[in-house]
Design a protein around this motif. Structure first.
Motif, mmCIF file in Angstrom:
data_model
loop_
_atom_site.group_PDB
_atom_site.id
_atom_site.type_symbol
_atom_site.label_atom_id
_atom_site.label_comp_id
_atom_site.label_asym_id
_atom_site.label_seq_id
_atom_site.Cartn_x
_atom_site.Cartn_y
_atom_site.Cartn_z
ATOM 1 N N ARG A 362 3.763 4.332 0.223
ATOM 2 C CA ARG A 362 3.312 4.328 1.619
ATOM 3 C C ARG A 362 1.976 3.609 1.755
ATOM 4 O O ARG A 362 1.749 2.872 2.744
ATOM 5 C CB ARG A 362 3.195 5.773 2.126
ATOM 6 N N LEU A 363 1.096 3.759 0.787
ATOM 7 C CA LEU A 363 -0.218 3.125 0.859
ATOM 8 C C LEU A 363 -0.125 1.603 0.717
ATOM 9 O O LEU A 363 -1.036 0.891 1.154
ATOM 10 C CB LEU A 363 -1.130 3.686 -0.233
ATOM 11 N N ASN A 364 0.964 1.143 0.132
ATOM 12 C CA ASN A 364 1.107 -0.295 -0.099
ATOM 13 C C ASN A 364 1.741 -1.042 1.068
ATOM 14 O O ASN A 364 2.094 -2.213 0.936
ATOM 15 C CB ASN A 364 1.921 -0.538 -1.375
ATOM 16 N N ARG A 365 1.926 -0.370 2.174
ATOM 17 C CA ARG A 365 2.469 -1.061 3.344
ATOM 18 C C ARG A 365 1.663 -0.685 4.583
ATOM 19 O O ARG A 365 0.945 0.313 4.616
ATOM 20 C CB ARG A 365 3.950 -0.724 3.538
ATOM 21 N N GLU A 366 1.805 -1.516 5.605
ATOM 22 C CA GLU A 366 1.115 -1.291 6.871
ATOM 23 C C GLU A 366 1.992 -0.442 7.799
ATOM 24 O O GLU A 366 3.210 -0.413 7.648
ATOM 25 C CB GLU A 366 0.794 -2.631 7.535
#
Length: 570
Positions: A362-366
């Motif tokens: 989740r942190l790796n996407r906007e």
């Protein structure tokens, strides 16, 4: 008709009982259950039994009632040092001898005899003691299995004539079997007045309705009468609601004996699991999505790679996960599905398939996680950690990769293979686990890990949740970092309230004494702050501070335009 609910040393079950005369003038069936009483009986556990007095003989009812009552008293009075089989055999031998003797001295009771079938619950194990043609069934994963054999002639006109019964001969030969107990399975004890007229399909249909045990027992007796049973109809239904936690030694022995084989690929069938697709592959394990053909459930199976065959620490991780699964039942903790010993033929672990993504994914996407969403997630993660700590379990590898965000809004903390557990020896000092960027300073100094180190890892996780960075920088394995002041969260997220940075800073303090007293206190701080406060409005900062390069580019452009205007005028 009776109903019994019990919670006995973490073994939880519920019993329902029904017995009908039917077309008979009297009821020669008898059934009862008894629970071992602490400080009174020599043994613990529970015994449920059904007996059917032999029809056509005097004293059938006396024999069935006497056998059940005497067995319940005799079994619990024998020393606990005797095994279940030995205690049951000794009790039945005494009862059989008494019934045979009574039949000889009392003409009114000549030929008295009875069938006898008992289910004995002891810890995580079930035992069946059986003589005659009453039956014990197990209903597990929507499948019905008969656990007893009928002791009848089985041929010609005498096919239903008993070959064995209590009181029939000078000595009695009983059948005994043992099996593991599992939550949510059902057991049925019944006389031949029930199973003689109801097919296995009909029995399964009634048990599959999942009515309360008392209602199910009544439904079975009523169905037998409706089907034309001319005999007494007796049914006892036992629902296993929960089983005691596994003992550490039991788990060690179980996993130690399982072979490590090359991990299979999609399309292969392993212990009634159909492997459908590869989810992940690493140095130590392979994760496969699979379907349990016995239940239809979607699961994830973790297979070890052959290179870890002699790696004691890796086997230890399987013991850890199984130990946690047997002791912690929480909506915040990833489940490991315990496998019955008779099903599992190789080393692997089974987990439910959770539809979602890891927090790291989740942190790796906007878009980036908002303040409101982040505060809610941080509180939920903290609750998961609290659930472990209350059970005396230290996770030791809390990080976004080990936090699952489910599509239905739930959250699961997973990967408990490196946890520090009560009653289990820890990893060797050289194998103490953890992910460096989330490890507390004391762990680099050789500490084994405790609630304070889990709190530190949780604080780093919350910091990363909001910033996508690490407060002390990303730490490479096999290095010994120096911990200075953590990087400012406000510099990366000026939209966040100041109190949040202060709360995280306390959780990740270098000195454990400066941290919160426990994870619950940290969770309360975040939850209370999120409820009572609002994120501060973003502070307006000069363009020079926000983007110096853009500032100088814009200034140069303005100067160039001014120069052109001046030259044009000349």
């Amino acid at each position: 008709m009776t109903r019994l609910d019990r919670f006995d040393h973490d073994l939880r079950y519920e019993i329902g009982f029904a017995s009908e005369c039917g077309r008979r003038a009297d009821n020669q069936d008898y059934g009862a259950a008894r629970v071992g009483r602490p400080r009174i009986d020599s043994r613990a556990g529970m015994v449920a039994a059904v007996a059917d007095g032999v029809g056509g003989h005097k004293g059938g009812r006396q024999a069935s009632e006497l056998t059940v009552r005497s067995f319940l008293d005799g079994f619990f009075s024998l020393p606990g040092s005797l095994g279940v089989r030995q205690a049951a055999a000794r009790s039945l031998d005494s009862i059989n001898a008494w019934i045979v003797a009574q039949g000889r001295v009392d003409p009114e009771l000549a030929g008295m005899a009875t069938t006898f079938t008992a289910l004995i619950l002891s810890g995580r194990s079930g035992h069946c003691v059986h003589v005659g043609d009453s039956r014990l069934y197990r209903f597990r994963e929507d499948a019905l299995e008969q656990l007893t054999d009928d002791h009848v002639m089985g041929r010609g006109d005498f096919k239903n004539m008993l070959r064995r019964a209590v009181g029939m001969d000078e000595s009695v030969r009983m059948d005994h079997s043992a099996f593991s107990l599992r939550p949510l399975e059902r057991y049925l004890l019944c006389s031949d007045g029930v199973h003689g007229v109801l097919s296995d399909a009909k029995l399964r249909e009634i048990l599959a309705r999942r009515a309360a045990p008392q209602q199910t027992a009544q439904d079975l007796a009523a169905a037998a009468l409706d089907a034309g049973s001319a005999d007494n109809c007796t049914a006892m239904v036992i629902d296993i609601l929960d089983t005691p936690p596994a003992e550490a030694g039991e788990l060690r022995d179980f996993f130690h004996d399982l072979p490590i084989l090359p991990p299979p690929g999609p399309g292969v069938l392993v212990d009634d699991y159909r492997l459908d697709s590869l989810l992940a592959e690493g140095r130590y394990s392979r994760l496969m999505r699979a379907e349990d053909l016995r239940t239809g459930a979607q699961v994830v199976i973790k297979f070890p790679q052959p290179r870890v065959t002699e790696d004691a620490a890796y086997r230890h991780a399987f013991v850890n996960e199984a130990f946690v699964a047997s002791r912690v039942r929480s909506p915040w903790i990833g489940e490991v599905i315990e496998q019955p010993a008779e099903r599992q033929t190789r080393l692997y672990s089974v987990m439910p398939f959770y539809d979602g993504e890891t927090l790291e994914q989740r942190l790796n996407r906007e878009p980036r996680i908002s303040y409101a969403e982040g505060a809610q997630l941080a509180t939920r993660i903290a609750r998961a950690v609290v659930a472990l700590h209350r059970a005396g379990i230290i996770h030791r590898d809390i990080k976004p990769d080990n936090i699952l965000l489910l599509k239905d809004g739930g959250l699961r903390l997973i990967d408990l293979g490196v946890a520090r557990l009560p009653q289990l020896e820890d990893f060797a000092p050289q194998d103490i686990p953890g992910t460096p960027s989330f490890m507390a300073p004391e762990l680099f100094a050789g500490a084994a890990g405790d609630e304070m180190s889990d709190l530190f890892a949780l604080g780093v996780t919350v910091y990363r949740l909001f910033s996508r960075a690490y407060p002390y920088g990303e730490i490479e394995p096999f290095t010994k970092p120096r911990f200075g002041a953590p990087a400012s969260l406000a510099a990366r997220r000026p939209d966040l309230p100041a109190w949040l940075e202060g709360a995280i800073a306390r959780a990740i303090a270098v000195d454990p004494a400066q941290r919160y007293g426990d994870v619950l206190e940290f969770a309360f701080e975040i939850e209370n702050g999120a409820r009572s406060g609002r994120p501060e409005a973003p502070k307006k900062t000069a363009l020079y501070q926000r983007n110096p390069l853009l500032f100088w580019q814009a200034l140069c452009a303005l100067l160039a335009v001014a120069l052109i205007i001046v030259l044009a005028r000349r």
